[in-house]
Design an enzyme around this catalytic site. Structure first.
Site, PDB file in Angstrom:
ATOM      1  N   SER A  14      28.437  -6.316  77.607  1.00 19.46           N
ATOM      2  CA  SER A  14      27.654  -7.484  77.134  1.00 19.46           C
ATOM      3  C   SER A  14      28.247  -8.570  76.731  1.00 19.46           C
ATOM      4  O   SER A  14      28.197  -9.722  76.920  1.00 19.46           O
ATOM      5  CB  SER A  14      26.531  -6.854  76.105  1.00 19.46           C
ATOM      6  OG  SER A  14      25.842  -5.967  76.636  1.00 19.46           O
ATOM      7  N   LYS A  50      18.654   4.762  76.792  1.00 20.22           N
ATOM      8  CA  LYS A  50      17.993   5.684  75.520  1.00 20.22           C
ATOM      9  C   LYS A  50      16.496   5.016  75.352  1.00 20.22           C
ATOM     10  O   LYS A  50      15.857   5.784  75.073  1.00 20.22           O
ATOM     11  CB  LYS A  50      18.872   5.167  74.352  1.00 20.22           C
ATOM     12  CG  LYS A  50      18.345   5.577  73.155  1.00 20.22           C
ATOM     13  CD  LYS A  50      19.162   5.102  71.904  1.00 20.22           C
ATOM     14  CE  LYS A  50      18.920   3.540  71.842  1.00 20.22           C
ATOM     15  NZ  LYS A  50      19.866   2.779  70.839  1.00 20.22           N
ATOM     16  N   ILE A 177      22.533   7.129  66.440  1.00 20.42           N
ATOM     17  CA  ILE A 177      22.443   7.974  67.788  1.00 20.42           C
ATOM     18  C   ILE A 177      21.946   9.435  67.769  1.00 20.42           C
ATOM     19  O   ILE A 177      21.169   9.799  68.393  1.00 20.42           O
ATOM     20  CB  ILE A 177      23.855   7.728  68.473  1.00 20.42           C
ATOM     21  CG1 ILE A 177      24.130   6.296  68.841  1.00 20.42           C
ATOM     22  CG2 ILE A 177      23.884   8.532  69.669  1.00 20.42           C
ATOM     23  CD1 ILE A 177      25.477   6.019  69.242  1.00 20.42           C
ATOM     24  N   HIS A 436      -5.431  -9.361  61.606  1.00 22.45           N
ATOM     25  CA  HIS A 436      -6.157  -8.489  61.468  1.00 22.45           C
ATOM     26  C   HIS A 436      -6.963  -7.999  62.538  1.00 22.45           C
ATOM     27  O   HIS A 436      -7.498  -8.665  63.325  1.00 22.45           O
ATOM     28  CB  HIS A 436      -7.185  -8.670  60.089  1.00 22.45           C
ATOM     29  CG  HIS A 436      -7.928  -7.395  59.564  1.00 22.45           C
ATOM     30  ND1 HIS A 436      -7.301  -6.460  58.949  1.00 22.45           N
ATOM     31  CD2 HIS A 436      -9.149  -6.832  59.912  1.00 22.45           C
ATOM     32  CE1 HIS A 436      -8.426  -5.443  58.678  1.00 22.45           C
ATOM     33  NE2 HIS A 436      -9.316  -5.896  59.186  1.00 22.45           N
TER      34      HIS A 436
END
Length: 451
Positions: A14, A50, A177, A436
């Site tokens: 990244s 993940k 993790i 709400h």
């Protein structure tokens, strides 16, 4: 002196890709070398796969809860191969996107192992290149303690490619993790035990959050064994594993998964050919501008060990590109108030100081806390509870920390992080009209301090 490139990036994760793309956009001649996979840990064996597995693990609860809403679809069945196959296809798609991002930005992509020859030279599979600046963004790698039988254990790198879902899993570790994968295996139906050598997992998170998650995971059938650690692992004749604990107990499993820390990936990088220095913990030492002790070499991301999160590496990559090639737009990375999520089941979302950190820093605080059963579960037998907590400075009313355990905690906390970055006070929360009915509105309706 002339160079082949203005910037040579080692590592297409990244941070490296972000720095390369924007440097090229600023007019620099840029190359990126990657020996494994485009996108780094996050895309291939981290955040993205993940999160997909977390989604998959939650469906067992969704199917059960749907019955209370009148839905009946027969007995749900899970197929590991389908999930992993679909996950692999998505990761391959993302790999292609990363490739296109680099190529379309005018970056030269070199697929091979890069090694530093000196302060301005890099070798990639026998080819030598020179660069004015070299950026090391090689990331981290999971590590397993040196115990007898460690070759029988797996890490997150291997877990995403298991051929079948293990029936019994031992997860070792107390960080995010470990907690996330324990939730994944447990949610997918494996008999799961989480072992941690201390008294409570997720050190560094707010104590209320840690205790609340412990209780919620216990409700879901996850076997939590604290103050426990493995001394050795032996493979049995039937292929199963026997883990002998330090207290003498033996636990049997089909898979032992270690999440006990990560080390910087510096293997055969050639740092010895430069003046780059390491910290006491083995990370590359850098200054506030990501400059190493070798003037022409910079480093960022997990390899410097500051904040090991993908969005942080992205910010660091942008900062490096701007400082080198667009200095008038340079802004340093602000490491304060970094929001964090743990994709356990239920999720954790947090930003700012924990109660313990606030007190240690000398703040006099007011604590606002609420625990409640989410509306979605009121028609079901599910007793999961959500936790929401605000840590407020009693002197100036500033919100110092915001913490949540519950469904979509990360999604909710991202917005609150913006408010806190802008200096939001408790009064600002109180004067905000809630949406709400939502769980998120609880954060703007907390009126009475709990302590």
């Amino acid at each position: 002196m002339s160079f082949d490139f203005d910037l040579f990036v080692i590592g297409a994760g990244s941070g490296g890709v972000r720095a390369a793309r924007f440097a090229a956009g600023f007019g620099a001649r840029v190359a990126v070398a990657e020996s494994r996979y485009l996108g780094g840990t996050c895309v291939n064996v981290g955040c993205v796969p993940k999160k997909l597995l977390v989604y998959g693990a939650h469906f067992s609860e969704d199917f059960e809860q749907a019955r209370a809403y009148g839905w009946s679809a027969g007995e749900a069945q899970f197929d590991w191969a389908t999930l992993i196959g679909n996950k692999n296809r998505e990761i391959q798609r993302l790999n292609g996107i990363y490739r296109n991002l680099l190529v379309n930005s005018g970056v030269t992509l070199l697929e091979g192992h890069a090694r530093l020859l000196d302060a301005h030279s890099v070798e990639v599979d026998g080819q030598r290149f020179s660069a004015k600046h070299i950026l090391v963004a090689t990331g981290g790698w999971p590590q397993v303690p040196d115990i007898p039988g460690k070759e029988h254990a797996i890490t997150s790198n291997e877990a995403f490619f298991l051929e079948r879902l293990p029936r019994r899993v031992l997860v070792v570790g107390g960080g995010y993790i470990a907690v996330e994968f324990a939730s994944i295996f447990n949610g997918l139906g494996a008999e799961t035990t989480l072992l941690y050598r201390r008294d409570l997992f997720l050190r560094g998170f707010d104590r209320s959050v840690r205790e609340h998650l412990r209780d919620e995971l216990g409700k879901k059938g996850l076997d939590l064994q604290f103050n426990s650690d493995i001394a050795r692992i032996d493979k049995q004749a039937d292929g199963s594993l026997a883990a002998t604990l330090k207290d003498g107990r033996v636990l049997e499993a089909d898979c032992v998964f270690y999440a006990t820390g990560r080390r910087p990936m510096l293997d055969d990088l050639g740092l010895e050919n430069t003046a780059v220095k390491l910290t006491d913990k083995g990370f590359i030492a850098v200054d506030e501008h990501y400059q190493t002790s070798e003037p022409s070499i910079l480093a960022l991301g997990d390899v410097i060990g500051r904040v090991q999160l993908t969005p942080v590496a992205l910010a660091e990559g942008m900062a490096v590109a701007r400082r080198l090639f667009k200095p008038e737009e340079y802004r340093p990375v602000d490491y304060k108030l970094i929001p964090t999520a743990v994709f356990s089941l239920p999720n954790i979302g947090t930003v700012g100081l924990t109660e313990e950190e606030a007190l240690s820093a000398g703040h006099k605080v007011k604590i606002f806390e609420s625990r409640f059963r989410p509306m979605k579960l009121t028609l079901t037998d599910d007793q999961e509870k959500t936790l929401m907590k605000l840590v407020v400075d009693a002197h100036d009313d500033r919100v110092l920390g915001c913490h949540m355990v519950g469904a979509e905690a990360g999604e909710i906390l991202q917005g609150i992080a913006v408010a806190m970055k802008a200096g939001a006070t408790k009064q600002a929360f109180d004067e905000t009209i809630g949406i709400h009915p939502t769980a998120a509105e609880e954060f703007v309706t907390l009126r009475t301090p709990t302590r």
